[in-house]
Design a protein around this motif. Structure first.
Motif, short mmCIF file in Angstrom:
data_model
loop_
_atom_site.label_atom_id
_atom_site.label_comp_id
_atom_site.label_asym_id
_atom_site.label_seq_id
_atom_site.Cartn_x
_atom_site.Cartn_y
_atom_site.Cartn_z
N PHE A 127 0.83 -1.21 0.00
CA PHE A 127 0.00 0.00 0.00
C PHE A 127 0.87 1.25 0.00
O PHE A 127 0.52 2.25 -0.63
CB PHE A 127 -0.94 0.00 1.20
CG PHE A 127 -2.16 -0.86 1.02
CD1 PHE A 127 -2.10 -2.07 0.35
CD2 PHE A 127 -3.37 -0.48 1.54
CE1 PHE A 127 -3.22 -2.87 0.19
CE2 PHE A 127 -4.50 -1.26 1.39
CZ PHE A 127 -4.43 -2.45 0.70
N THR A 128 1.98 1.22 0.71
CA THR A 128 2.90 2.36 0.71
C THR A 128 3.51 2.53 -0.67
O THR A 128 3.66 3.66 -1.17
CB THR A 128 3.99 2.18 1.77
OG1 THR A 128 3.36 2.01 3.04
CG2 THR A 128 4.91 3.39 1.82
N ALA A 129 3.88 1.43 -1.32
CA ALA A 129 4.39 1.51 -2.69
C ALA A 129 3.34 2.10 -3.62
O ALA A 129 3.65 2.89 -4.52
CB ALA A 129 4.83 0.14 -3.16
N ALA A 130 2.07 1.73 -3.42
CA ALA A 130 1.00 2.30 -4.23
C ALA A 130 0.87 3.79 -3.99
O ALA A 130 0.60 4.57 -4.91
CB ALA A 130 -0.33 1.59 -3.93
N GLY A 131 1.07 4.22 -2.76
CA GLY A 131 1.04 5.64 -2.46
C GLY A 131 2.15 6.40 -3.15
O GLY A 131 2.01 7.58 -3.48
N PHE A 132 3.27 5.73 -3.39
CA PHE A 132 4.39 6.36 -4.10
C PHE A 132 4.34 6.13 -5.60
O PHE A 132 5.28 6.44 -6.30
CB PHE A 132 5.71 5.86 -3.54
CG PHE A 132 6.09 6.54 -2.25
CD1 PHE A 132 6.64 7.80 -2.25
CD2 PHE A 132 5.87 5.92 -1.04
CE1 PHE A 132 6.98 8.43 -1.08
CE2 PHE A 132 6.21 6.53 0.14
CZ PHE A 132 6.76 7.80 0.13
N GLY A 133 3.24 5.54 -6.11
CA GLY A 133 3.06 5.44 -7.54
C GLY A 133 3.13 4.04 -8.12
O GLY A 133 2.80 3.84 -9.28
N GLN A 134 3.58 3.06 -7.38
CA GLN A 134 3.67 1.68 -7.88
C GLN A 134 2.35 0.98 -7.61
O GLN A 134 2.15 0.40 -6.56
CB GLN A 134 4.83 0.95 -7.20
CG GLN A 134 5.04 -0.47 -7.66
CD GLN A 134 5.37 -0.60 -9.12
OE1 GLN A 134 4.45 -0.74 -9.91
NE2 GLN A 134 6.63 -0.54 -9.46
#
Length: 163
Positions: free
Chosen positions: A117-124
């Protein structure tokens, strides 16, 4: 005006967000002073005791609060960018998922979801790739801390499958 200076006729406005931050810092320092004052100040044979470092941290926080007030009144803080709520939502959702799943699903799965979820927040946004990677990485961290260092981390079905 081209070199970044402000014209003399423009009124300076206080940075209200910075003033709120200064107030929060002052409140935290006040709570620390109050809490440390309740500890016994018996340092024994030394001037340094259990209250020394908390007092020093509270003094530093109070100093930062005062400094922030002066900077806010002078208007010296740089212009902030507009906050995008999407990435914040992804990270907060990951933290909530980890807190809710930590005891049920175990450290590896809960922390793997936080990672994804943190990676999704950074665009991944490829969750099909980041969730398994996060779970494998978190499992490796769990093995190091739980098995090698003998620290207690919550074990779930994945950890019980291997150990």
């Amino acid at each position: 005006m081209t070199n970044g200076t402000k014209p003399a006729d423009v009124k300076r406005r206080p940075d209200w967000a910075a003033l709120v931050i200064a107030a929060v810092l002052a409140v935290i320092a006040g709570v620390m002073f109050w809490d440390v004052s309740r500890l016994s100040g018996a340092a024994g044979y030394s001037q340094v005791g259990p209250t020394t470092v908390p007092y020093a941290i509270a003094v530093c926080l109070l100093g930062l609060a005062v400094w922030t007030v002066f900077e806010a009144w002078r208007g010296d803080f740089p212009e902030r960018e507009h906050q995008q709520l999407g990435p914040v939502f992804w990270i907060v959702a990951g933290l909530a998922a980890q807190m809710l799943l930590l005891k049920v699903a175990g450290f590896s799965i809960a922390t793997g979801l936080l990672f994804a979820f943190t990676a999704a927040g950074f665009g991944q946004r490829k969750l099909w790739k980041t969730i398994p990677f996060g779970i494998v990485f978190a499992f490796a961290v769990w093995v190091v801390f739980s098995k090698l260092l003998q620290l207690s981390l919550p074990a779930g079905p994945l950890e019980h499958l291997f150990f």
